[in-house]
Scaffold this active site. Sequence first.
Site, PDB file in Angstrom:
ATOM      1  N   HIS A 165       0.845  -1.199   0.000  1.00 42.09           N
ATOM      2  CA  HIS A 165       0.000   0.000   0.000  1.00 42.09           C
ATOM      3  C   HIS A 165       0.883   1.252   0.000  1.00 42.09           C
ATOM      4  CE1 HIS A 165      -3.236  -2.582   2.096  1.00 42.09           C
ATOM      5  NE2 HIS A 165      -3.745  -2.233   0.950  1.00 42.09           N
ATOM      6  N   CYS A 252      -2.664   0.633   9.690  1.00 42.13           N
ATOM      7  CA  CYS A 252      -3.717  -0.305   9.261  1.00 42.13           C
ATOM      8  C   CYS A 252      -4.674  -0.682  10.380  1.00 42.13           C
ATOM      9  CB  CYS A 252      -3.102  -1.606   8.757  1.00 42.13           C
ATOM     10  SG  CYS A 252      -1.557  -1.437   7.902  1.00 42.13           S
TER      11      CYS A 252
HETATM   12  C1  CIR Z   1      -3.589  -7.621   3.653  1.00 45.40           C
HETATM   13  O1  CIR Z   1      -2.755  -8.146   2.915  1.00 45.40           O
HETATM   14  O2  CIR Z   1      -4.607  -7.081   3.235  1.00 45.40           O
HETATM   15  C2  CIR Z   1      -3.342  -7.661   5.148  1.00 45.40           C
HETATM   16  N1  CIR Z   1      -2.682  -8.865   5.485  1.00 45.40           N
HETATM   17  C3  CIR Z   1      -2.521  -6.476   5.572  1.00 45.40           C
HETATM   18  C4  CIR Z   1      -3.216  -5.168   5.357  1.00 45.40           C
HETATM   19  C5  CIR Z   1      -2.382  -4.039   5.788  1.00 45.40           C
HETATM   20  N2  CIR Z   1      -3.091  -2.824   5.676  1.00 45.40           N
HETATM   21  C6  CIR Z   1      -2.518  -1.660   5.381  1.00 45.40           C
HETATM   22  O3  CIR Z   1      -1.342  -1.597   5.032  1.00 45.40           O
HETATM   23  N3  CIR Z   1      -3.301  -0.581   5.381  1.00 45.40           N
END
Ligand code: CIR
Length: 257
Positions: A165, A252
């Site tokens: 991201h 997150c």
């Molecule tokens: C994913 O791959 O969607 C989750 N394991 C991690 C999400 C992390 N979110 C973020 O960076 N905003």
Amino acid sequence: MNTPQFKNAIVRKPCKNMVNGLSSANLGIPDYDLAMKQHQNYINALIFCGLQVEVLEANEDFPDSTFIEDIALLTPHSAIITNPGALSRKGEATDVLDTIKKYYDQIDFIKEPGTIEAGDIMMVSDHFYIGLSERTNQEGAQQMTSILAKYKLGTTVVPLKEMLHLKTGVAYLEHNNLLVTGEFVNIPVFDPFNKLEIETSESYAANCIWVNDHVIIPKGYPNAKNTIEKTAYKTIEVDVSEFKKLDGGLSCLSLRF
Ligand code: CIR
């Protein structure tokens, strides 16, 4: 530029099924009990920074649902429910909607074929940087741009090459200070900022959060800590090792507004 003051945060407890979360980190399976302790410490840090924190129960149907940042963009004007690009995360917002409605009358939605995860969106006052990534497509960015334009909020699109991201590698710390690492260090779009570079070996620490003039940072990144403190911020360290195993960082784990 106005410096916001955040009043609220929404978090969601990790679920036991987090062991099946999406990951490319190669750091092993997260320890659920330790993740719960770390999550509580994270909540405590937000409270310390003056936020009212609403804690939602875990949802075992969605292994990644503790990463609640990705499912909505909460601006001072409206809430926008995203449409995650990851198939296993579609529908993750459904049971959070009632909570968001308590704070927002105006709610907009990103719709197929647009996909966007709010980890790809960085707010800088009334302007929003949107990363184009494997999770966020052109159509999603376009829909988000049109929705934000209704409230006179602008956007800039930033194509990603490597990172999951946008906010995996940049964090806006207000006062024109921008933490940057990896692929974002030299891209011209961020040249107007005072860039604080985080070395590659500590790149995980580029995902930290400014909350009312404190910066919450991940534990174990001394050079990043030093860089941030030299720029006159007070830091609060929180150990998030179990969330790192799922490619997740500090931003997150909450919606802050
Ligand atoms: C994913 O791959 O969607 C989750 N394991 C991690 C999400 C992390 N979110 C973020 O960076 N905003």
